[in-house]
Design a protein around this motif. Structure first.
Motif, mmCIF file in Angstrom:
data_model
loop_
_atom_site.group_PDB
_atom_site.id
_atom_site.type_symbol
_atom_site.label_atom_id
_atom_site.label_comp_id
_atom_site.label_asym_id
_atom_site.label_seq_id
_atom_site.Cartn_x
_atom_site.Cartn_y
_atom_site.Cartn_z
ATOM 1 N N ALA A 139 0.788 -1.118 0.020
ATOM 2 C CA ALA A 139 -0.022 -0.021 -0.075
ATOM 3 C C ALA A 139 0.879 1.361 0.089
ATOM 4 N N HIS A 140 1.979 1.170 0.602
ATOM 5 C CA HIS A 140 2.954 2.393 0.809
ATOM 6 C C HIS A 140 3.408 2.509 -0.601
ATOM 7 N N VAL A 141 3.955 1.419 -1.524
ATOM 8 C CA VAL A 141 4.297 1.717 -2.821
ATOM 9 C C VAL A 141 3.266 2.320 -3.534
ATOM 10 N N ARG A 142 2.103 1.781 -3.520
ATOM 11 C CA ARG A 142 0.823 2.143 -4.248
ATOM 12 C C ARG A 142 0.665 3.765 -4.127
ATOM 13 N N SER A 143 0.526 4.124 -2.782
ATOM 14 C CA SER A 143 0.265 5.597 -2.660
ATOM 15 C C SER A 143 1.411 6.437 -2.904
ATOM 16 N N THR A 144 2.530 5.944 -2.238
ATOM 17 C CA THR A 144 3.784 6.836 -2.452
ATOM 18 C C THR A 144 4.179 6.887 -4.073
ATOM 19 N N GLY A 145 3.925 5.701 -4.819
ATOM 20 C CA GLY A 145 4.369 5.666 -6.114
ATOM 21 C C GLY A 145 3.545 6.537 -6.940
ATOM 22 N N ASP A 146 2.220 6.616 -6.453
ATOM 23 C CA ASP A 146 1.217 7.744 -7.226
ATOM 24 C C ASP A 146 1.783 8.978 -7.116
ATOM 25 N N TRP A 147 2.209 9.504 -5.934
ATOM 26 C CA TRP A 147 2.769 10.824 -5.441
ATOM 27 C C TRP A 147 3.965 10.916 -6.304
ATOM 28 N N LEU A 148 5.074 9.763 -6.468
ATOM 29 C CA LEU A 148 6.124 10.099 -6.960
ATOM 30 C C LEU A 148 5.907 10.382 -8.565
ATOM 31 N N ALA A 149 4.927 9.686 -8.992
ATOM 32 C CA ALA A 149 4.712 9.946 -10.349
ATOM 33 C C ALA A 149 4.107 11.285 -10.687
ATOM 34 N N ALA A 150 3.449 11.817 -9.917
ATOM 35 C CA ALA A 150 2.985 13.006 -9.932
ATOM 36 C C ALA A 150 4.127 14.315 -10.008
ATOM 37 N N GLN A 151 4.854 13.853 -8.901
ATOM 38 C CA GLN A 151 6.268 14.727 -8.792
ATOM 39 C C GLN A 151 7.028 14.703 -10.080
ATOM 40 N N LEU A 152 7.293 13.616 -10.604
ATOM 41 C CA LEU A 152 8.047 13.468 -11.841
ATOM 42 C C LEU A 152 7.393 14.309 -13.079
ATOM 43 N N VAL A 204 12.968 16.918 -20.091
ATOM 44 C CA VAL A 204 12.466 15.574 -19.985
ATOM 45 C C VAL A 204 11.521 15.458 -20.844
ATOM 46 N N LYS A 205 11.234 14.234 -21.364
ATOM 47 C CA LYS A 205 10.300 13.999 -22.436
ATOM 48 C C LYS A 205 9.115 13.357 -21.954
ATOM 49 N N GLU A 206 9.183 12.447 -21.090
ATOM 50 C CA GLU A 206 8.183 11.416 -20.773
ATOM 51 C C GLU A 206 8.572 10.818 -19.269
ATOM 52 N N VAL A 207 7.737 10.710 -18.368
ATOM 53 C CA VAL A 207 7.864 9.510 -17.371
ATOM 54 C C VAL A 207 6.893 8.603 -17.664
ATOM 55 N N ARG A 208 7.638 7.341 -17.034
ATOM 56 C CA ARG A 208 6.644 6.170 -17.267
ATOM 57 C C ARG A 208 6.756 5.232 -16.164
ATOM 58 N N GLY A 209 5.824 4.339 -15.825
ATOM 59 C CA GLY A 209 6.099 3.221 -14.848
ATOM 60 C C GLY A 209 4.883 3.352 -13.621
ATOM 61 N N PHE A 210 5.088 2.693 -12.557
ATOM 62 C CA PHE A 210 4.427 2.415 -11.416
ATOM 63 C C PHE A 210 5.089 2.419 -10.301
ATOM 64 N N GLY A 211 4.503 2.932 -9.171
ATOM 65 C CA GLY A 211 5.092 2.622 -7.805
ATOM 66 C C GLY A 211 6.507 3.096 -7.981
ATOM 67 N N ILE A 217 13.751 13.878 -5.313
ATOM 68 C CA ILE A 217 13.260 14.539 -6.300
ATOM 69 C C ILE A 217 13.655 15.892 -6.489
ATOM 70 N N GLU A 218 13.883 16.517 -5.121
ATOM 71 C CA GLU A 218 14.190 17.891 -5.358
ATOM 72 C C GLU A 218 15.724 17.977 -6.165
ATOM 73 N N THR A 219 16.570 17.382 -5.663
ATOM 74 C CA THR A 219 17.869 17.255 -6.179
ATOM 75 C C THR A 219 17.670 17.046 -7.695
ATOM 76 N N ILE A 220 16.947 15.907 -8.072
ATOM 77 C CA ILE A 220 16.699 15.598 -9.455
ATOM 78 C C ILE A 220 16.377 16.888 -10.417
ATOM 79 N N GLY A 221 15.230 17.432 -9.815
ATOM 80 C CA GLY A 221 14.765 18.815 -10.171
ATOM 81 C C GLY A 221 16.108 19.767 -10.469
ATOM 82 N N GLN A 222 16.634 19.940 -9.502
ATOM 83 C CA GLN A 222 17.673 20.935 -9.548
ATOM 84 C C GLN A 222 18.835 20.583 -10.703
#
Ligand SMILES: *Cc1c(COP(=O)(O)O)cnc(C)c1O
Length: 433
Positions: free
Chosen positions: A328-341, A352-359, A422-427
């Protein structure tokens, strides 16, 4: 009595010394980064100079509970005090219990244990050949851009020319077909075809998930033509998508997918959390055949498959994942991660062209290198350049082909740690514009 003096610790530029040992004595079959690690804890890992890194690569989807997890240590210590190994001439409880656990997550069937992903797939090739043998069927169709391991069977099955070059002749009986294209698969079938093998999410190929229509279409095709549908879940499996296997996540809530079952599933990587163990599950019955009985006594084996030690560790990992609600942690945090990416795609569309994947299996595809000011000056692939910049910034990620890099963090990484990453990746991405 002579005292045994431990060797002095290597402190003087240890990284250079270790790299020299590699240069002199280790077969140079890997392109290695200039990083030398010493120890880890959770999703943090330290190099020999004491610098800390945030590990978003998880040992390429292996360290399911992060580094130095105390319960993995405990399982290793406890079991190694009792019984490390007995041969597969005998029975022991951990192997039986681990097989039961896997069957509970996949459905009626049986499990064979081995030591790696390539070996798990190899078992599926042999299963398919034995299944088709009396009818003279042996051919296995796989996808372009797939990855199935580095043994001769593995590189023959893999749909990428670069892994095959120089190792011909390959094992006969494999052909590759475009991914996510049921019509192409149907058109490629021959009278000799016995099975279809795909990854639920192509990992090395750049994090490309199978669509629900593709999985359902392949199942139908396999039912019509008496083929086996085999899934390589070595990278995308073991709760990495928030479901035990990626097909369970991809098909969740999809109409018509309720009874979906593959006929075989290969596992390794996260299964042992860093302890080498692989497995394949085979469905109990299909096409009027007791498929799980096809590999009878004497037909297949491996010395180290399913040792008490490996199985005890894998069982403990299942226990922790279930107790701590990590799916459940991977599902909810993964959805959040996908939104951040996804936010990074919006913010830096020229990089960045595209982001793909789940969890916790997500890939970031970069724009062509020539169009990114910060990368155009070097001949190195865009993915490698970005991964190197991230190393300098203290983040470990994994390249995936020339254009993408992947995040495969431990299943128990916290949202706060991911946010830091994510913050560092963004920078870094922002600095390339
Ligand atoms: C890593 C991987 C393999 C090979 O596993 P090994 O343990 O390296 O043999 C096979 N298939 C997929 C999808 C993988 O990611």
């Amino acid at each position: 009595m002579k005292e045994i003096v431990p060797p002095p610790p290597l402190i003087h530029n240890e990284s250079a010394e270790v790299r020299e040992l590699f240069a002199k004595y280790v077969v140079p079959s890997y392109g290695r980064f200039d990083l030398t690690f010493s120890h880890g804890a959770g999703s943090q890992v330290w190099d020999v100079a004491g610098r800390r890194y945030l590990d978003l690569g998880g040992g390429i989807a292996v360290c399911s509970l992060g580094h130095a997890h105390p319960e993995i240590t405990e399982a290793l210590v406890e079991q190694s005090r009792r019984l490390v190994h007995v041969s597969n001439l005998y029975h022991h409880a951990p192997q039986g219990r681990l097989a039961e656990r896997i069957v509970r997550h996949l459905g009626p069937g049986k499990v064979f244990f081995c030591n790696s992903g390539a070996e798990a797939n190899e078992g599926l090739y042999k299963l398919a050949r034995k299944f088709g043998h009396e009818e003279g069927r042996f051919e296995i169709l796989t996808a372009l851009n797939s990855f199935h391991g580095r043994t001769l069977g593995g590189i023959s099955a893999t749909g990428q020319a670069k892994v095959k070059q120089g190792f011909e002749p390959l094992v006969p009986g494999f052909r590759h077909v475009p991914f996510n294209d049921v019509d192409a698969m149907r058109a490629a079938l021959s009278p000799a075809t016995v099975a279809i093998l795909i990854e639920g999410i192509q990992g090395e190929g750049g994090i490309t998930p199978a669509t629900a229509e593709y999985l359902l279409g392949l199942r139908q095709l396999c039912d019509e033509r008496r083929l086996l549908l085999l899934l390589d879940g070595v990278q995308c499996g073991h709760f990495r998508t928030g479901a035990f296997q990626s097909f369970q996540r991809i098909l969740a809530g999809v109409p018509g997918a309720e009874g979906f079952q593959p006929d075989g599933v290969a596992m390794a990587k996260s299964l042992g959390g860093g302890f080498p163990i692989g497995a394949f599950w085979v469905r109990g019955h299909v096409h009027g055949v007791k498929l799980a009985e096809v590999l009878g006594p004497g037909t297949h084996g491996t010395t180290f498959g399913g040792t008490p030690l490996g199985c005890a560790v894998a069982l403990r990992i299942f226990d922790v994942i279930e107790r701590d609600g990590l799916a459940a942690h991977v599902r909810s945090t993964g959805d959040w991660l996908a939104a951040q990416l996804g936010g990074l795609v919006q913010k830096y569309p020229t990089v960045v062209k595209e982001v793909r994947g789940f969890g916790f299996i997500q890939g970031i595809e970069l724009q062509p290198r020539a169009g990114i000011p910060g990368l155009a000056g070097s001949e190195k692939p865009a993915s490698l350049q970005v991964v190197n910049r991230l190393h300098e910034a203290g983040i470990l990620t994994i390249p995936s082909g020339t254009q993408s890099f992947r995040l495969l963090p431990a299943l128990n990484i916290s949202r706060a740690q991911l946010a830091e990453g994510i913050e560092t990746i963004g920078q870094i991405l922002g600095s390339l514009t």
